[in-house]
Design a protein around this motif. Structure first.
Motif, PDB file in Angstrom:
ATOM      1  N   GLU A 241       0.831  -1.199   0.000  1.00  0.00           N
ATOM      2  CA  GLU A 241       0.000   0.000   0.000  1.00  0.00           C
ATOM      3  C   GLU A 241       0.871   1.256   0.000  1.00  0.00           C
ATOM      4  OE1 GLU A 241      -3.151   2.326   2.960  1.00  0.00           O
ATOM      5  OE2 GLU A 241      -2.396   0.327   3.495  1.00  0.00           O
ATOM      6  N   ASN A 242       1.892   1.276   0.847  1.00  0.00           N
ATOM      7  CA  ASN A 242       2.771   2.446   0.950  1.00  0.00           C
ATOM      8  C   ASN A 242       3.543   2.715  -0.335  1.00  0.00           C
ATOM      9  OD1 ASN A 242       1.948   2.759   3.601  1.00  0.00           O
ATOM     10  ND2 ASN A 242       3.705   1.617   4.446  1.00  0.00           N
ATOM     11  N   ASN A 243       3.771   1.663  -1.111  1.00  0.00           N
ATOM     12  CA  ASN A 243       4.499   1.810  -2.376  1.00  0.00           C
ATOM     13  C   ASN A 243       3.570   1.876  -3.577  1.00  0.00           C
ATOM     14  OD1 ASN A 243       7.675   1.499  -2.019  1.00  0.00           O
ATOM     15  ND2 ASN A 243       6.683   0.189  -0.476  1.00  0.00           N
ATOM     16  N   ASN A 244       2.288   2.119  -3.284  1.00  0.00           N
ATOM     17  CA  ASN A 244       1.273   2.350  -4.324  1.00  0.00           C
ATOM     18  C   ASN A 244       1.008   1.139  -5.223  1.00  0.00           C
ATOM     19  OD1 ASN A 244       0.920   5.113  -3.528  1.00  0.00           O
ATOM     20  ND2 ASN A 244       2.828   5.605  -4.625  1.00  0.00           N
ATOM     21  N   TYR A 245       1.262  -0.060  -4.693  1.00  0.00           N
ATOM     22  CA  TYR A 245       0.879  -1.271  -5.429  1.00  0.00           C
ATOM     23  C   TYR A 245      -0.567  -1.659  -5.122  1.00  0.00           C
ATOM     24  CZ  TYR A 245       5.845  -2.002  -6.458  1.00  0.00           C
ATOM     25  OH  TYR A 245       7.146  -1.860  -6.907  1.00  0.00           O
ATOM     26  N   LEU A 246      -1.088  -1.198  -3.993  1.00  0.00           N
ATOM     27  CA  LEU A 246      -2.459  -1.472  -3.581  1.00  0.00           C
ATOM     28  C   LEU A 246      -3.120  -0.196  -3.112  1.00  0.00           C
ATOM     29  CD1 LEU A 246      -2.084  -4.700  -1.362  1.00  0.00           C
ATOM     30  CD2 LEU A 246      -2.831  -4.589  -3.750  1.00  0.00           C
ATOM     31  N   THR A 247      -4.423  -0.112  -3.321  1.00  0.00           N
ATOM     32  CA  THR A 247      -5.180   1.006  -2.762  1.00  0.00           C
ATOM     33  C   THR A 247      -5.448   0.713  -1.290  1.00  0.00           C
ATOM     34  OG1 THR A 247      -7.323   0.005  -3.269  1.00  0.00           O
ATOM     35  CG2 THR A 247      -6.312   1.372  -4.986  1.00  0.00           C
ATOM     36  N   PRO A 248      -5.653   1.725  -0.482  1.00  0.00           N
ATOM     37  CA  PRO A 248      -5.973   1.500   0.934  1.00  0.00           C
ATOM     38  C   PRO A 248      -7.192   0.602   1.123  1.00  0.00           C
ATOM     39  CG  PRO A 248      -5.426   3.799   0.572  1.00  0.00           C
ATOM     40  CD  PRO A 248      -5.497   3.164  -0.791  1.00  0.00           C
ATOM     41  N   LYS A 249      -8.172   0.718   0.250  1.00  0.00           N
ATOM     42  CA  LYS A 249      -9.390  -0.083   0.372  1.00  0.00           C
ATOM     43  C   LYS A 249      -9.081  -1.573   0.206  1.00  0.00           C
ATOM     44  CE  LYS A 249     -14.079  -0.556  -1.489  1.00  0.00           C
ATOM     45  NZ  LYS A 249     -15.050  -0.057  -2.496  1.00  0.00           N
ATOM     46  N   VAL A 250      -8.282  -1.912  -0.808  1.00  0.00           N
ATOM     47  CA  VAL A 250      -7.913  -3.314  -1.046  1.00  0.00           C
ATOM     48  C   VAL A 250      -7.051  -3.832   0.098  1.00  0.00           C
ATOM     49  CG1 VAL A 250      -6.625  -4.880  -2.542  1.00  0.00           C
ATOM     50  CG2 VAL A 250      -8.105  -3.141  -3.546  1.00  0.00           C
ATOM     51  N   ALA A 251      -6.115  -3.009   0.542  1.00  0.00           N
ATOM     52  CA  ALA A 251      -5.226  -3.419   1.642  1.00  0.00           C
ATOM     53  C   ALA A 251      -6.017  -3.682   2.912  1.00  0.00           C
ATOM     54  CB  ALA A 251      -4.171  -2.346   1.883  1.00  0.00           C
ATOM     55  N   ASP A 252      -6.968  -2.804   3.219  1.00  0.00           N
ATOM     56  CA  ASP A 252      -7.800  -2.983   4.416  1.00  0.00           C
ATOM     57  C   ASP A 252      -8.589  -4.286   4.344  1.00  0.00           C
ATOM     58  OD1 ASP A 252      -6.901  -0.597   5.407  1.00  0.00           O
ATOM     59  OD2 ASP A 252      -8.655   0.565   4.763  1.00  0.00           O
ATOM     60  N   SER A 253      -9.022  -4.627   3.144  1.00  0.00           N
ATOM     61  CA  SER A 253      -9.793  -5.867   2.964  1.00  0.00           C
ATOM     62  C   SER A 253      -8.912  -7.099   3.148  1.00  0.00           C
ATOM     63  CB  SER A 253     -10.431  -5.884   1.570  1.00  0.00           C
ATOM     64  OG  SER A 253     -11.039  -7.126   1.315  1.00  0.00           O
ATOM     65  N   ILE A 254      -7.720  -7.061   2.598  1.00  0.00           N
ATOM     66  CA  ILE A 254      -6.827  -8.226   2.638  1.00  0.00           C
ATOM     67  C   ILE A 254      -6.367  -8.531   4.059  1.00  0.00           C
ATOM     68  CG2 ILE A 254      -4.586  -9.137   1.912  1.00  0.00           C
ATOM     69  CD1 ILE A 254      -6.670  -9.195  -0.284  1.00  0.00           C
ATOM     70  N   PRO A 258      -8.795 -14.297   6.688  1.00  0.00           N
ATOM     71  CA  PRO A 258      -8.186 -15.344   7.521  1.00  0.00           C
ATOM     72  C   PRO A 258      -7.167 -16.169   6.736  1.00  0.00           C
ATOM     73  CG  PRO A 258     -10.422 -15.958   6.901  1.00  0.00           C
ATOM     74  CD  PRO A 258     -10.229 -14.544   6.439  1.00  0.00           C
ATOM     75  N   LEU A 259      -6.230 -16.737   7.447  1.00  0.00           N
ATOM     76  CA  LEU A 259      -5.206 -17.586   6.836  1.00  0.00           C
ATOM     77  C   LEU A 259      -5.807 -18.947   6.501  1.00  0.00           C
ATOM     78  CD1 LEU A 259      -2.185 -18.162   6.142  1.00  0.00           C
ATOM     79  CD2 LEU A 259      -1.921 -18.932   8.507  1.00  0.00           C
ATOM     80  N   LYS A 260      -5.657 -19.358   5.244  1.00  0.00           N
ATOM     81  CA  LYS A 260      -6.161 -20.665   4.814  1.00  0.00           C
ATOM     82  C   LYS A 260      -5.043 -21.415   4.100  1.00  0.00           C
ATOM     83  CE  LYS A 260     -11.027 -19.339   4.249  1.00  0.00           C
ATOM     84  NZ  LYS A 260     -12.165 -19.228   3.289  1.00  0.00           N
ATOM     85  N   LEU A 261      -4.544 -22.467   4.732  1.00  0.00           N
ATOM     86  CA  LEU A 261      -3.493 -23.288   4.130  1.00  0.00           C
ATOM     87  C   LEU A 261      -4.095 -24.544   3.515  1.00  0.00           C
ATOM     88  CD1 LEU A 261      -0.680 -23.218   6.865  1.00  0.00           C
ATOM     89  CD2 LEU A 261      -0.900 -21.752   4.861  1.00  0.00           C
ATOM     90  N   ASP A 262      -3.420 -25.056   2.490  1.00  0.00           N
ATOM     91  CA  ASP A 262      -3.715 -26.387   1.952  1.00  0.00           C
ATOM     92  C   ASP A 262      -2.363 -27.085   1.862  1.00  0.00           C
ATOM     93  OD1 ASP A 262      -4.673 -28.639   0.780  1.00  0.00           O
ATOM     94  OD2 ASP A 262      -5.341 -27.700  -1.087  1.00  0.00           O
ATOM     95  N   TYR A 263      -1.861 -27.469   3.028  1.00  0.00           N
ATOM     96  CA  TYR A 263      -0.473 -27.929   3.152  1.00  0.00           C
ATOM     97  C   TYR A 263      -0.301 -29.325   2.575  1.00  0.00           C
ATOM     98  CZ  TYR A 263       4.149 -28.520   5.265  1.00  0.00           C
ATOM     99  OH  TYR A 263       5.494 -28.711   5.470  1.00  0.00           O
ATOM    100  N   ARG A 264       0.681 -29.480   1.710  1.00  0.00           N
ATOM    101  CA  ARG A 264       1.028 -30.789   1.151  1.00  0.00           C
ATOM    102  C   ARG A 264       2.528 -30.996   1.265  1.00  0.00           C
ATOM    103  NH1 ARG A 264      -0.931 -32.651  -4.514  1.00  0.00           N
ATOM    104  NH2 ARG A 264      -0.049 -34.554  -3.644  1.00  0.00           N
ATOM    105  N   ASP A 265       2.891 -31.885   2.157  1.00  0.00           N
ATOM    106  CA  ASP A 265       4.305 -32.186   2.339  1.00  0.00           C
ATOM    107  C   ASP A 265       4.672 -33.359   1.441  1.00  0.00           C
ATOM    108  OD1 ASP A 265       6.862 -32.427   3.164  1.00  0.00           O
ATOM    109  OD2 ASP A 265       6.422 -32.913   5.243  1.00  0.00           O
ATOM    110  N   TYR A 266       5.591 -33.138   0.516  1.00  0.00           N
ATOM    111  CA  TYR A 266       5.980 -34.202  -0.411  1.00  0.00           C
ATOM    112  C   TYR A 266       7.035 -35.103   0.231  1.00  0.00           C
ATOM    113  CZ  TYR A 266       3.282 -31.703  -3.877  1.00  0.00           C
ATOM    114  OH  TYR A 266       2.236 -31.104  -4.556  1.00  0.00           O
ATOM    115  N   ASP A 267       6.691 -35.583   1.417  1.00  0.00           N
ATOM    116  CA  ASP A 267       7.541 -36.515   2.140  1.00  0.00           C
ATOM    117  C   ASP A 267       7.286 -37.916   1.588  1.00  0.00           C
ATOM    118  OD1 ASP A 267       8.228 -38.505   4.249  1.00  0.00           O
ATOM    119  OD2 ASP A 267       8.792 -36.716   5.370  1.00  0.00           O
ATOM    120  N   HIS A 268       8.349 -38.705   1.423  1.00  0.00           N
ATOM    121  CA  HIS A 268       8.170 -40.028   0.820  1.00  0.00           C
ATOM    122  C   HIS A 268       7.330 -40.945   1.695  1.00  0.00           C
ATOM    123  CE1 HIS A 268      11.577 -40.747   3.515  1.00  0.00           C
ATOM    124  NE2 HIS A 268      11.289 -42.027   3.457  1.00  0.00           N
ATOM    125  N   ASN A 269       7.225 -40.618   3.012  1.00  0.00           N
ATOM    126  CA  ASN A 269       6.421 -41.451   3.912  1.00  0.00           C
ATOM    127  C   ASN A 269       4.932 -41.145   3.843  1.00  0.00           C
ATOM    128  OD1 ASN A 269       8.344 -43.127   5.171  1.00  0.00           O
ATOM    129  ND2 ASN A 269       9.003 -41.446   6.468  1.00  0.00           N
TER     130      ASN A 269
END
Length: 751
Positions: A241-254, A258-269
């Motif tokens: 936002e400070n570097n003008n890549y986002l508007t304040p409105k979009v930044a406030d929304s983001i 909430p954090l949503k992960l879809d974690y996939r560990d490519y462990d051989h086990n």
């Protein structure tokens, strides 16, 4: 020169400064000439190579696994979303597009705030290009002077990188080399691991999470510290936002997202199809060795190979679900059937064998410990995690407790192939790869029991025995076989019954299977098995008819494929083709199909009709009655001596499935035949899986396929009563409780 300066303090100061500048010049010169480590040349900076993870794909293009030393999948600049690049520049190097590798403004800020004002929160002055230099040439632990030299080296390398590469290329190289923790390198691998998607499809908030990790890969790991991760993500958003890549409105929304992960560990086990991926790995190592002998160097862990397999991702997922559903219930029934008298609790000899076969026992034995010292060590209680079908439990337990806990587990091997070409569609080598590495498809040889009988009956048909030939079910004691007497577990009046071959096979009548073998001749049955792809050396004994031979699942699958492939056996195969890092094909694998038919078309049709009867009216009828399946299915159940191995072979027009259930430990079997028979222990896995396939219309091409209608000639040959009862006078003079005695005709069985 210095004498003209009258003021002594000023003169000393200037002299000191000149000396410092001179020393600094000499120090920098020493860095240039390599006194603190050789600087990379322009050529080496222009032509460096990543260590790339090799990727394993299912037939439907799903990434199912990787082989790597460092989990990295390099991508091009075009594969990076603009918002990802903006997030990186905003938080890591806001003047990236203005400087030429070194940001002197940031360096001055850091110098003033950190050194003069003692403000440790001022951040660092390294540019993205300098960080790339550090990624390419990691720092070594050393003293303060070495660290200063390294910082200067990184500045020099950064300047050289800026002269060689464009800004876009530097961004690409940086995001392909930077670490994201969890042994993950590069933005593509990080996107797949944390969000199960490609970097180009990351949402803005997901991009901010990953970019935020770069400051501290562990402290801001969203899996480990989700709260820290969100705070850091929001800081990245505000920087955008400070570097003008986002508007304040979009930044406030983001920042409220909430954090949503879809974690996939490519462990051989872990992950889908671990046994399959391990078998693919073994075949790849063999392939790489062959390539080496031909002058081509490929490392499956670093060469970035793309391996396209035959596995059907969705089919495998449903197969694993079906296996888990059934095995959890079966394990519970199995343990309850034994109760407190379970052999892994009470049989001291068996317990001793389990302990002595273990790796931990052998390791202590090799170390020179006495038997008593070994047992003392193995009985020490410590905190450990034990897994069962319900949960992982951390308790105080000894190594012996752990060995006996896992010794009671039922295991499984289940393989599905396309019988027209041998392409493996599903592969379940065991119940839990983490705890049971042994693959029951490619490694394990188990007695196949009645699953071998169709080969005996096929040999009989090929030798000219008519399918409507009747055989008495009466038990026989073979005097020249040390009084061996195979028996049935069927009706009380079976001694009076004579079965057609179809009825005998569909009801798996042991006494008749031996008689069919005897009339056909053991050599012909052995030859028939070889024609159908069985390479294992088989016992040349009458018990062969009852499946005393030990055969691998994938070998048995080759034999059964002939019934669905016009009499031609086809070997199961796992890899379609291997591509290089640019996705150009290096090697393509073709199906290995026998050129010669193992039996006539007519006899193949007869065998399918016989095995359809197994499902419709024989030992596998619970497919219809219990599971309500109306699919076209032929099959064969199998149960071995002492209920140690349970089998079910399912043949459908488009798919062949073979399932085995038992224990790794051969000394332990099921408590009862009702629990351990193939129809109860193995068949339900196929049945549950088929129910799931039926519910998905995308599998209609398999589930709704029909067998070819048998020819009028086949129907005519099989048009006979399934069972004939002995006549009145024959029954009158026959004692059903008395075994008939005779010699097994060994003359025909000689090879």
């Amino acid at each position: 020169m210095f004498k003209k300066i009258k003021h002594p303090i000023l003169r000393v100061g200037i002299i000191s400064l000149s000396i410092l500048i001179g020393l600094l010049f000499l120090f920098i010169l020493s860095i240039y000439i390599g006194a603190w480590g050789k600087l990379p040349t322009k050529k080496s900076l222009s032509d460096f190579h990543y260590q790339r993870a090799s990727e394993v794909y299912s037939a439907d293009s799903v990434l199912i696994g990787k082989y790597y030393l460092y989990d990295r999948q390099p991508i091009t600049y075009e594969d990076l979303s603009p918002q990802l690049i903006s997030a990186l520049v905003a938080i890591e190097d806001e003047r990236f597009y203005e400087h030429s590798g070194i940001d002197f403004t940031s360096l001055a800020r850091v110098g003033i705030k950190t050194i003069l004002m003692q403000d440790r929160s001022s951040g660092g002055g390294s540019t993205i290009t300098q960080q790339l230099a550090k990624n390419l040439y990691p720092r070594e632990r050393a003293g303060i002077l070495q660290l200063v030299a390294t910082k200067f080296k990184e500045m020099i390398i950064a300047k050289r990188l800026e002269r060689i590469y464009s800004k876009d290329e530097i961004i690409m190289l940086y995001l392909n080399t930077v670490s994201f923790g969890d042994n993950t390198f590069g933005i593509e691998s990080a996107a797949l691991k944390f969000f199960n998607k490609r970097a180009k499809t990351l949402k803005l908030e997901e991009s901010a999470v990953l970019v935020g990790m770069l400051k501290a890969t562990y402290g801001y790991n969203p899996r480990v510290f989700p709260k820290n991760s969100v705070e850091r993500r929001n800081l990245v958003i505000r920087a955008m936002e400070n570097n003008n890549y986002l508007t304040p409105k979009v930044a406030d929304s983001i920042v409220l997202t909430p954090l949503k992960l879809d974690y996939r560990d490519y462990d051989h086990n872990d992950g889908i199809a671990p046994y399959f991926r391990e078998e693919v790995r073994k075949q790849l190592l063999k392939w790489a060795k062959e390539q080496h002998e031909e002058g081509q160097e490929y490392n499956i862990y670093t060469s970035g190979l793309k391996i396209y397999t035959t596995l059907d991702y969705k089919m495998q997922l449903l197969a694993e679900e079906a296996m888990q559903e059934h095995m959890q219930k079966l394990q519970d029934s199995f343990e309850k059937s034994y109760g407190q008298k379970a052999p892994w609790k009470t049989d001291k000899k068996l317990i001793a064998k389990i302990i002595q076969r273990s790796d931990v026992y052998r390791k202590l034995k090799t170390a020179g410990l006495s038997e008593s010292e070994i047992m003392d060590s193995l009985q020490i209680k410590k905190q450990m995690m034990l897994t069962d079908w319900k949960r992982d439990t951390t308790i105080m337990a000894s190594s012996i407790d752990s060995l006996l806990h896992y010794a009671k587990f039922l295991n499984v091997g289940s393989l599905s192939v396309d019988p027209s070409n041998g392409a493996v569609k599903t592969w379940i080598g065991g119940v839990n790869f983490k705890h049971f590495k042994y693959d029951h498809i490619s490694q394990s040889k188990r007695q196949v029991g009645s699953a071998f009988k169709p080969i005996v009956y096929t040999a009989a048909l090929e030798s000219g025995i008519d399918p409507c030939t009747y055989f008495s079910a009466q038990e026989v004691e073979y005097e020249n076989m040390e009084g061996w007497s195979p028996s049935n577990s069927g009706k009380k009046d079976e001694a009076y019954l004579n079965y057609s071959m179809e009825e005998a096979l569909s009801n798996s009548v042991n006494t008749i299977a031996v008689k069919v073998l005897e009339q056909t001749g053991i050599p012909k049955v052995l030859a028939q098995a070889k024609k159908m792809g069985i390479e294992t050396k088989l016992p040349q004994l009458p018990s062969l008819a009852l499946g005393t031979a030990e055969i691998k699942i994938n070998e048995l699958a080759k034999a059964y494929s002939s019934y669905l492939n016009n009499g031609k056996p086809v070997a199961p195969f796992l890899i379609q083709h291997i591509n290089n890092e640019k996705d150009s094909t290096l090697t393509a694998f073709k199906p290995i199909i026998s050129e010669e038919r193992a039996f006539s078309d007519e006899n193949g049709q007869i065998m399918i009709q016989m095995m359809k009867a197994t499902v419709n009216s024989g030992t596998a009828t619970r497919i219809r009655s219990t599971y309500g399946l109306k699919n076209e299915i032929a099959g064969k159940t199998g149960t071995t001596q002492n209920n140690k191995d349970a089998w079910f072979v399912a043949l459908t027009p488009k798919l062949l499935n073979i399932t085995w259930v038992g224990l790794d430990n051969h000394e332990i079997g099921f408590k009862s035949t009702s629990l351990g028979q193939g129809a109860n222990a193995a068949l339900p896995i196929f049945a549950l899986w088929t129910q799931k396939l039926n519910a998905d219309k995308s599998f209609n091409y398999i589930t709704q396929a029909k067998f070819k209608s048998p020819s009028p000639s086949v129907l005519g040959k099989m048009d006979c009563d399934p069972v004939k009862r002995d006549g009145f006078f024959k029954r009158l003079f026959k004692n059903p409780n008395k075994k008939k005695t005779k010699d097994f005709k060994t003359d025909n069985a000689k090879t």
